[in-house]
Design a protein around this motif. Structure first.
Motif, PDB file in Angstrom:
ATOM      1  N   LYS A  50      93.574  49.357 -10.983  1.00  0.00           N
ATOM      2  CA  LYS A  50      94.476  49.542  -9.844  1.00  0.00           C
ATOM      3  C   LYS A  50      94.570  51.017  -9.459  1.00  0.00           C
ATOM      4  O   LYS A  50      95.227  51.361  -8.487  1.00  0.00           O
ATOM      5  N   LEU A  51      93.926  51.895 -10.233  1.00  0.00           N
ATOM      6  CA  LEU A  51      93.981  53.333  -9.965  1.00  0.00           C
ATOM      7  C   LEU A  51      93.246  53.650  -8.666  1.00  0.00           C
ATOM      8  O   LEU A  51      92.116  53.212  -8.459  1.00  0.00           O
ATOM      9  N   SER A  52      93.910  54.425  -7.781  1.00  0.00           N
ATOM     10  CA  SER A  52      93.332  54.646  -6.451  1.00  0.00           C
ATOM     11  C   SER A  52      93.522  56.059  -5.909  1.00  0.00           C
ATOM     12  O   SER A  52      93.063  56.354  -4.815  1.00  0.00           O
ATOM     13  N   LEU A  77      93.563  66.359 -13.134  1.00  0.00           N
ATOM     14  CA  LEU A  77      93.600  65.295 -12.141  1.00  0.00           C
ATOM     15  C   LEU A  77      94.016  64.012 -12.865  1.00  0.00           C
ATOM     16  O   LEU A  77      93.266  63.484 -13.672  1.00  0.00           O
ATOM     17  N   VAL A  78      95.204  63.540 -12.573  1.00  0.00           N
ATOM     18  CA  VAL A  78      95.750  62.353 -13.246  1.00  0.00           C
ATOM     19  C   VAL A  78      95.565  61.139 -12.337  1.00  0.00           C
ATOM     20  O   VAL A  78      96.180  61.068 -11.266  1.00  0.00           O
ATOM     21  N   PRO A  79      94.711  60.184 -12.720  1.00  0.00           N
ATOM     22  CA  PRO A  79      94.540  58.978 -11.904  1.00  0.00           C
ATOM     23  C   PRO A  79      95.839  58.172 -11.850  1.00  0.00           C
ATOM     24  O   PRO A  79      96.501  57.974 -12.871  1.00  0.00           O
ATOM     25  N   ILE A  80      96.207  57.739 -10.638  1.00  0.00           N
ATOM     26  CA  ILE A  80      97.419  56.941 -10.449  1.00  0.00           C
ATOM     27  C   ILE A  80      97.133  55.776  -9.502  1.00  0.00           C
ATOM     28  O   ILE A  80      96.199  55.820  -8.709  1.00  0.00           O
ATOM     29  N   VAL A 106      93.321  62.191 -20.035  1.00  0.00           N
ATOM     30  CA  VAL A 106      93.817  61.022 -19.315  1.00  0.00           C
ATOM     31  C   VAL A 106      93.209  59.752 -19.896  1.00  0.00           C
ATOM     32  O   VAL A 106      92.016  59.673 -20.136  1.00  0.00           O
ATOM     33  N   ASP A 107      94.033  58.758 -20.117  1.00  0.00           N
ATOM     34  CA  ASP A 107      93.605  57.461 -20.620  1.00  0.00           C
ATOM     35  C   ASP A 107      93.563  56.487 -19.446  1.00  0.00           C
ATOM     36  O   ASP A 107      94.605  56.097 -18.919  1.00  0.00           O
ATOM     37  N   LEU A 108      92.362  56.105 -19.043  1.00  0.00           N
ATOM     38  CA  LEU A 108      92.220  55.193 -17.905  1.00  0.00           C
ATOM     39  C   LEU A 108      92.712  53.780 -18.222  1.00  0.00           C
ATOM     40  O   LEU A 108      92.930  52.987 -17.323  1.00  0.00           O
ATOM     41  N   ASN A 109      92.883  53.478 -19.484  1.00  0.00           N
ATOM     42  CA  ASN A 109      93.353  52.154 -19.887  1.00  0.00           C
ATOM     43  C   ASN A 109      94.854  52.125 -20.171  1.00  0.00           C
ATOM     44  O   ASN A 109      95.363  51.160 -20.729  1.00  0.00           O
ATOM     45  N   ARG A 110      95.554  53.187 -19.791  1.00  0.00           N
ATOM     46  CA  ARG A 110      96.996  53.272 -20.049  1.00  0.00           C
ATOM     47  C   ARG A 110      97.726  52.198 -19.252  1.00  0.00           C
ATOM     48  O   ARG A 110      97.240  51.706 -18.238  1.00  0.00           O
ATOM     49  N   LYS A 111      98.926  51.898 -19.706  1.00  0.00           N
ATOM     50  CA  LYS A 111      99.784  50.956 -18.991  1.00  0.00           C
ATOM     51  C   LYS A 111     100.351  51.674 -17.758  1.00  0.00           C
ATOM     52  O   LYS A 111     100.813  52.809 -17.840  1.00  0.00           O
ATOM     53  N   LEU A 112     100.309  51.015 -16.592  1.00  0.00           N
ATOM     54  CA  LEU A 112     100.842  51.609 -15.372  1.00  0.00           C
ATOM     55  C   LEU A 112     102.361  51.645 -15.413  1.00  0.00           C
ATOM     56  O   LEU A 112     102.993  50.753 -15.977  1.00  0.00           O
ATOM     57  N   LEU A 113     102.941  52.683 -14.827  1.00  0.00           N
ATOM     58  CA  LEU A 113     104.400  52.821 -14.820  1.00  0.00           C
ATOM     59  C   LEU A 113     105.052  52.007 -13.718  1.00  0.00           C
ATOM     60  O   LEU A 113     106.240  51.732 -13.780  1.00  0.00           O
TER      61      LEU A 113
END
Length: 114
Positions: A50-52, A77-80, A106-113
Motif C-alpha cells: 500500500k506504500l505510495s 526517505l520513509v515509504p508511506i 526502513v522496514d518495507l514489511n512494517r505494519k501501517l499506522l
C-alpha cells in the motif's frame, strides 16, 4: 532494473533528485514525494504493497556537514501509504515518526499506522 517489484526504489530516488529542478518543490523535512506520474494521484510502489509516497526526514544517524557557506543535510526517505500521508498532515512529521519508531533504516514489511 526493469522488474517493477524492485525498480520503484530507483524511480523514487530519481524523482527526489529531480523534483526541486522540475517543479516548485523544496527538499525539507516533512516534504512528501508521491510515486507515479505528475498530476495524478500516487500509485503503489508494487501491487503487493500500500506504500505510495515517501516522507523526507532529517537523518538521525548522519550529522549535517557545514563547510564555509554551505551545509549538507542528509535525509531518510520513509515509504508511506496514502492513509499515512493523511495522518502525517494531521499530526505532523515529528509525532508520526515517534509513532513509527524508525530511524534511518526502513522496514518495507512494517505494519501501517493508518
Amino acid at each position: 532494473m526493469t522488474n517493477p517489484e524492485y525498480n520503484w526504489a530507483m524511480k523514487i530516488l530519481r524523482k527526489s533528485a529531480y523534483s526541486p529542478h522540475l517543479e516548485n518543490f523544496k527538499i525539507e523535512e516533512g516534504a512528501i514525494i508521491p510515486f507515479g506520474k505528475e498530476g495524478e494521484p500516487p500509485t503503489t510502489f508494487t501491487p503487493n504493497t500500500k506504500l505510495s509516497s515517501v516522507l523526507l526526514i532529517r537523518s538521525k544517524e548522519l550529522p549535517e556537514i557545514k563547510h564555509s557557506i554551505n551545509t549538507i543535510t542528509y535525509y531518510t526517505l520513509v515509504p508511506i501509504s496514502a492513509e499515512e500521508e493523511k495522518l502525517v498532515k494531521e499530526i505532523g512529521t515529528e509525532k508520526f515518526m515517534e509513532m513509527l519508531g524508525l530511524k534511518d533504516v526502513v522496514d518495507l514489511n512494517r505494519k501501517l499506522l493508518a
